[in-house]
Scaffold this motif. Structure first.
Motif, PDB file in Angstrom:
ATOM      1  N   UNK A  91     -19.318  43.847  15.562  1.00  0.00           N
ATOM      2  CA  UNK A  91     -19.251  43.495  14.139  1.00  0.00           C
ATOM      3  C   UNK A  91     -20.604  43.044  13.596  1.00  0.00           C
ATOM      4  N   UNK A  92     -20.853  43.379  12.337  1.00  0.00           N
ATOM      5  CA  UNK A  92     -22.061  42.909  11.658  1.00  0.00           C
ATOM      6  C   UNK A  92     -21.928  41.404  11.391  1.00  0.00           C
ATOM      7  N   UNK A  93     -22.953  40.806  10.828  1.00  0.00           N
ATOM      8  CA  UNK A  93     -22.938  39.369  10.553  1.00  0.00           C
ATOM      9  C   UNK A  93     -21.819  38.947   9.627  1.00  0.00           C
ATOM     10  N   UNK A  94     -21.577  39.708   8.567  1.00  0.00           N
ATOM     11  CA  UNK A  94     -20.509  39.375   7.630  1.00  0.00           C
ATOM     12  C   UNK A  94     -19.155  39.432   8.340  1.00  0.00           C
ATOM     13  N   UNK A  95     -18.943  40.467   9.127  1.00  0.00           N
ATOM     14  CA  UNK A  95     -17.662  40.599   9.837  1.00  0.00           C
ATOM     15  C   UNK A  95     -17.505  39.536  10.927  1.00  0.00           C
ATOM     16  N   UNK A  96     -18.616  39.085  11.496  1.00  0.00           N
ATOM     17  CA  UNK A  96     -18.546  38.006  12.487  1.00  0.00           C
ATOM     18  C   UNK A  96     -18.040  36.724  11.849  1.00  0.00           C
ATOM     19  N   UNK A  97     -18.291  36.568  10.554  1.00  0.00           N
ATOM     20  CA  UNK A  97     -17.762  35.417   9.831  1.00  0.00           C
ATOM     21  C   UNK A  97     -16.330  35.674   9.374  1.00  0.00           C
ATOM     22  N   UNK A  98     -16.038  36.887   8.965  1.00  0.00           N
ATOM     23  CA  UNK A  98     -14.727  37.230   8.420  1.00  0.00           C
ATOM     24  C   UNK A  98     -13.632  37.292   9.484  1.00  0.00           C
ATOM     25  N   UNK A  99     -13.909  37.973  10.591  1.00  0.00           N
ATOM     26  CA  UNK A  99     -12.882  38.209  11.616  1.00  0.00           C
ATOM     27  C   UNK A  99     -12.245  36.904  12.117  1.00  0.00           C
TER      28      UNK A  99
END
Length: 137
Positions: A91-99
């Protein structure tokens, strides 16, 4: 990191099958699959334009929520490798926060230097961003 189960391999195949069907270097470079608590698999696709990119992981999560999933079990994203075959990507940085927002118990399939395995959301972003507190004076 934990080894993949048979269900994990099936999830990777589901995302890979979607990527092979929909791949477009400009518009659809990543596909994702998330297994809901019900056992159902929900797919997501990266969407792109000249100004906006929507990651595949939020697309899959949104599809799961729209289908009525109350919990998520496992998520994976795949991108096209140099050899023209889908491969697990992280996951990208944004997805690392979202997931992690969608479940501490959610399992995330990742590639750690060529080793494919499963990690916990906390391992994606060990020091997560937090919103500043507002103070009433």
């Amino acid at each position: 990191m934990h080894a993949l189960t048979a269900d994990d391999h099936a999830l990777v195949r589901a995302a890979s099958d979607l990527l092979v069907r929909a791949y477009d270097d400009r518009n659809h470079r990543v596909a994702a699959a998330v297994r809901g608590a019900s056992g159902e698999v929900h797919l997501g696709l990266h969407l792109a334009s000249t100004r906006v990119n929507i990651c595949a992981e939020p697309s899959a999560i949104a599809n799961a929520r729209m289908a009525g999933e109350n919990g998520l079990d496992t998520i994976v994203a795949v991108g096209m490798g140099a050899d023209g075959l889908p491969k697990v990507i992280n996951p990208c940085g944004v997805c690392r926060e979202l997931v992690p927002h969608y479940g501490e118990g959610l399992r995330v399939i990742v590639d750690d230097a060529g080793e494919i395995g499963v990690i916990a959301p906390a391992d994606l972003l060990p020091i997560p961003w937090v919103r500043a507190q507002s103070y009433d004076n």
